[in-house]
Design an enzyme around this catalytic site. Structure first.
Site, PDB file in Angstrom:
ATOM      1  N   ASP A 216     -28.620 -55.243  -9.627  1.00  0.00           N
ATOM      2  CA  ASP A 216     -27.461 -55.091 -10.499  1.00  0.00           C
ATOM      3  C   ASP A 216     -27.527 -53.702 -11.109  1.00  0.00           C
ATOM      4  O   ASP A 216     -27.980 -52.775 -10.441  1.00  0.00           O
ATOM      5  CB  ASP A 216     -27.400 -56.201 -11.546  1.00  0.00           C
ATOM      6  CG  ASP A 216     -25.965 -56.532 -11.944  1.00  0.00           C
ATOM      7  OD1 ASP A 216     -25.153 -55.599 -12.049  1.00  0.00           O
ATOM      8  OD2 ASP A 216     -25.654 -57.711 -12.143  1.00  0.00           O
ATOM      9  N   HIS A 291     -28.792 -43.124   0.374  1.00  0.00           N
ATOM     10  CA  HIS A 291     -29.069 -43.598   1.731  1.00  0.00           C
ATOM     11  C   HIS A 291     -29.015 -45.121   1.751  1.00  0.00           C
ATOM     12  O   HIS A 291     -29.563 -45.783   0.861  1.00  0.00           O
ATOM     13  CB  HIS A 291     -30.453 -43.148   2.204  1.00  0.00           C
ATOM     14  CG  HIS A 291     -30.613 -41.671   2.333  1.00  0.00           C
ATOM     15  ND1 HIS A 291     -30.018 -40.941   3.344  1.00  0.00           N
ATOM     16  CD2 HIS A 291     -31.292 -40.767   1.574  1.00  0.00           C
ATOM     17  CE1 HIS A 291     -30.336 -39.657   3.203  1.00  0.00           C
ATOM     18  NE2 HIS A 291     -31.100 -39.529   2.131  1.00  0.00           N
TER      19      HIS A 291
END
Length: 446
Positions: A216, A291
């Site tokens: 989160d 990435h």
């Protein structure tokens, strides 16, 4: 008791460049606080046996030192069965050199510091930790356990060189705080929503050199907030950094994020709302590397994961995204640029520049803009702010998208059903940069 190896700190709070409006940090050093009075929790009934509740001892030590002094939690393992509300401190510090293990089951906040000024919480050894054992809740599908640490209405403060692990709910919340600095921290949580890393709202706060693992919020600004500087952040298999969720009467201005590295996360940065009102303006998000993330640049004014709020929408203006590099997981499914603004509160003065990202899967990616006005990519450059929708499909990788990775990038998450190990705090949180401030352990042994 032998003399404590207290980190030497400047007497004056630190002033840095960026979006800050003034100095941040404690007004007096830990040395001066200790010279006034030192309260060792062992003298108030704490026992480092991982069984005896430290809650009452910590509360009593706070009461004894809250008008000026230093509270010391020595190395060792401590159980916490009852939570503490530490209120009204003036020129108070807490050194956490031990590890606190949650054994209690109440909700709320394990450690709440409120209505205090000139406050510092840190570990001399840079290894002090709180282990929340959140997996005990999460394996049963329960996300309603306690938060680990909450600061509420605290001014001129610092929290640094501590580790927060496996919170049953949020890890660290700063609620209406001001003139603070947070740095040299590692936060490691379960792989689930609802386990926020750092949430901050308030004024003139500097957050830097923090690693977060969860699923989160990594480091997220909420409303109301102004003059917040967030830099050198390592979202290592996290939800990613964000702003929001934004609702009614949003008031956010003068926000700067820079040097943010995001690996295998939900997004590199998201501004999320659904209806609502108010404004976000004068925000810069620069030097981002990502990435393997699901989303990259993600502005969503119709975010379906929150219940719609009454209002035409939060007005976003004067927001710059600059120098973003790297790769996204699947650019055709979720393109690296998504700026979806409210038709009834269009985004204005948005800038996207020096942005080069490419897909890790497939050979195309999309840029999507809706009711967003400014300069760059799919944004419309117009004096008119009528609603529009456009999607651009790109089949050639942009030049300069290649970006380095970090050696500590995780290869898997920590799940939600087993105990999460306590990590060490890294000394680099963004490729090619060392931490802005040395670890306290290095300073105390120098």
């Amino acid at each position: 008791m032998p003399a404590l190896p207290i980190l030497a700190l400047a007497l004056a709070p630190l002033l840095v460049n960026g979006q800050l409006s003034g100095s941040v940090g404690p007004l007096t050093s830990a040395h001066s606080k200790a010279a006034t009075k030192t309260c060792n929790v062992l003298d108030y009934g704490a026992v480092a046996d991982n069984s005896t509740d430290i809650g009452s001892a910590l509360s009593e030590a706070w009461d004894a030192c809250s008008d000026g002094g230093l509270i010391y939690i020595p190395p060792g393992d401590y159980a916490m069965d009852t939570w503490v509300s530490l209120s009204g401190g003036k020129a108070t510090a807490i050194i956490l050199d031990g590890t606190i293990y949650r054994t209690g089951t109440d909700g709320g906040n394990m450690i709440l510091v409120e209505n205090s000024s000139d406050f510092e919480l840190y570990s001399n050894s840079s290894s002090g930790a709180v282990q929340g054992f959140g997996y005990v809740y999460h394996r049963e599908g329960d996300l309603d356990g306690p938060r680990i640490l909450r600061l509420q209405d605290v001014s001129n403060f610092a929290v640094h060189d501590i580790i927060l692990v496996d919170a049953p709910a949020f890890h660290f919340v700063m609620d209406d705080c001001s003139d603070g600095e947070v740095y040299n921290m590692a936060i490691r949580g379960g792989n689930s929503g609802g386990l926020d890393g750092i949430d901050v709202w308030g004024s003139n706060i500097w957050v830097h050199d923090v690693e977060v693992t969860n699923k989160d919020e990594c480091v997220t600004v909420k409303s109301p907030a102004n003059n917040i500087l967030v830099e050198s952040i390592y979202c290592n298999w996290s939800g990613g950094c964000a702003m929001g969720s934004l609702g009614a009467d949003t008031d956010i201005t003068d926000i700067l994020y820079r040097n943010v590295y995001t690996w295998s996360s939900n997004q590199m940065y998201m501004i999320k709302s659904n209806g609502g009102s108010g404004t976000v303006n004068n925000t810069v998000l620069e030097n981002f590397i990502g990435h393997g993330n699901a989303y990259s640049l993600d502005v969503d004014s119709y975010w379906s994961s929150m219940t719609a709020v009454d209002g035409d929408g939060v007005q976003l203006s004067n927001i710059t995204f600059k120098n973003w590099k790297g790769t996204e997981a699947d650019g055709a499914e979720r393109g690296p640029i998504k700026v979806v603004c409210s038709d009834t509160a269009p985004c204005t003065d948005i800038t996207i520049e020096d942005f080069a990202m490419w897909t890790e899967s497939g050979d195309e990616q999309t840029y999507t803009c809706e009711s967003a006005y400014g300069d760059g990519f799919c944004l419309e450059d117009s004096d008119s702010t009528t609603s529009y929708t456009t999607t651009q499909t790109v089949t050639t990788a942009p030049s300069g998208y290649s970006a380095t990775t970090m050696a500590a990038d995780l290869t898997t998450d920590f799940g939600t059903t087993a105990s999460i190990p306590i990590p060490t705090i890294p000394t680099s949180f963004y490729p090619g940069l060392t931490a802005i401030s040395p670890l306290a352990s290095a300073a105390t042994t120098a």
